[in-house]
Design an enzyme around this catalytic site. Structure first.
Site, mmCIF file in Angstrom:
data_model
loop_
_atom_site.group_PDB
_atom_site.id
_atom_site.type_symbol
_atom_site.label_atom_id
_atom_site.label_comp_id
_atom_site.label_asym_id
_atom_site.label_seq_id
_atom_site.Cartn_x
_atom_site.Cartn_y
_atom_site.Cartn_z
ATOM 1 C CE LYS A 27 2.225 -4.270 1.166
ATOM 2 N NZ LYS A 27 3.660 -3.869 1.005
ATOM 3 C CB THR A 77 6.917 -2.029 1.462
ATOM 4 O OG1 THR A 77 7.409 -0.887 0.751
ATOM 5 C CG2 THR A 77 6.606 -1.632 2.899
ATOM 6 C CE LYS A 109 8.282 1.887 1.093
ATOM 7 N NZ LYS A 109 7.944 3.083 0.287
#
Length: 326
Positions: A273, A128, A204
């Site tokens: 994150k 990711t 995503k």
């Protein structure tokens, strides 16, 4: 009669005929991929589970990780240990599952490993990452004559171990076709998203944002229910069995009900994150995402405490405290 094509948590269902077709396709993919030497870079909880799934299906896997202990552990289970990233790039196809942009940049770009890879090799990136790095990687692979597939996944480590991930796949058709036999072994379903790799990374990020939002909403709902005498397990059991009968709500709902946040399957740190990547991607397109702003602040608060090794589900505790005025 219908039955699940993949594991119960995959959310996919099919008829008996469709299940038979999937089994035949999986067997075909197993035969094709078992003749390939697959390289794998990045052996955190997800990467290690994906490698173990491939090993169990007879695939030859060469592995590298910055810390050596997991490399040795997987070597004992049948993987081929690599002393460097360059050794991994000697494989027929290379998969990587690195934690964040910096790790991807250090291991693949700054090391020069991509530049030394042979022309025509296909690299499948499961990480990711930011939209900006996604664009950069697509251009760099094309410049170097390498195939590139962006293939981020949805699923936690137990799902990966069982081969039940939902895998997004975007990239040039020939690169996706070469990667597909391996992706089929990892996935309950592979979701083709066209030739632009950035599309997979954007989807995503959108999905991870919805996961964080679901945890936030469950935490607030629990606080409301408890204020009126409805215990969290009772509330979440009812709602995740009816209105919100989906894998994310059931998995995270169970953890929230039990206040079971350690050991983490997906850390709150990685969740923060990802939320920051969502906000960066939104800003690049001139978008405002108030819920993402709230999630960022909540995760910063959560990780400001003494215990930082928590699952993302612990975000619900911050939501509960906010609602209760604590």
């Amino acid at each position: 009669m219908r039955r699940a094509c993949g594991p119960p948590w995959s959310g996919t269902a099919c008829s008996d005929d469709e299940a038979g077709s999937r089994s035949k396709a999986l067997a075909h993919s197993t035969r094709r991929s078992s003749r390939m030497n697959v390289g794998f870079i990045g052996l955190g909880a997800m990467g290690a589970a994906m490698v173990r799934n491939l090993l169990a299906k007879g695939v030859t896997v060469t592995v590298w990780n910055r810390s050596r202990a997991i490399v040795d552990a997987l070597a004992a289970e049948g993987a081929k240990p690599a002393a460097s990233v360059d050794e991994v790039f000697a494989a027929d196809i290379v998969l990587s599952m690195l934690a964040h942009d910096q790790a991807v940049r250090e291991a693949l770009i700054d090391s020069g490993a991509l530049g030394r890879a042979r022309k025509g090799l296909v690299h499948v990136n499961h990480a990711t990452i930011s939209a900006g790095l996604a664009v950069e990687l697509a251009a760099l692979h094309a410049e170097l004559g390498l195939g590139y597939v962006a293939a981020p996944v949805f699923g936690r480590p137990p799902v990966a171990l069982a081969g039940g991930l939902n895998v997004l796949a975007a990239g040039p058709d020939d690169a996706v076709a070469k990667a597909r036999p391996v992706l089929d072994l990892l996935a309950a379903k592979v979701w083709p998203l066209g030739e632009d790799p950035v599309r997979a990374n954007a989807l995503k990020l959108a999905g991870n944002f919805m996961i964080v939002s679901a945890i936030e909403s469950m935490g607030e709902a629990v606080a409301l229910g408890e204020a009126y005498g409805v215990p969290a397990p009772e509330l979440l059991d009812m709602l995740t069995s009816t209105l919100f009968n989906a894998p994310i709500h059931k998995i995270y709902g169970g953890m929230i009900a039990e206040r079971r946040y350690s050991p983490p399957g997906f850390t709150a740190e990685l969740g923060l994150k990802d939320v920051r990547l969502v906000l960066d991607a939104a800003e690049a397109k001139g978008l405002s995402m108030p819920q993402a702003d709230l999630a960022e602040a909540s995760l910063e608060m959560l990780l400001g405490g003494e215990d930082k090794d928590l699952d993302l589900a612990a975000l619900a505790e911050v939501a509960r405290a906010r609602v209760e005025g604590r």
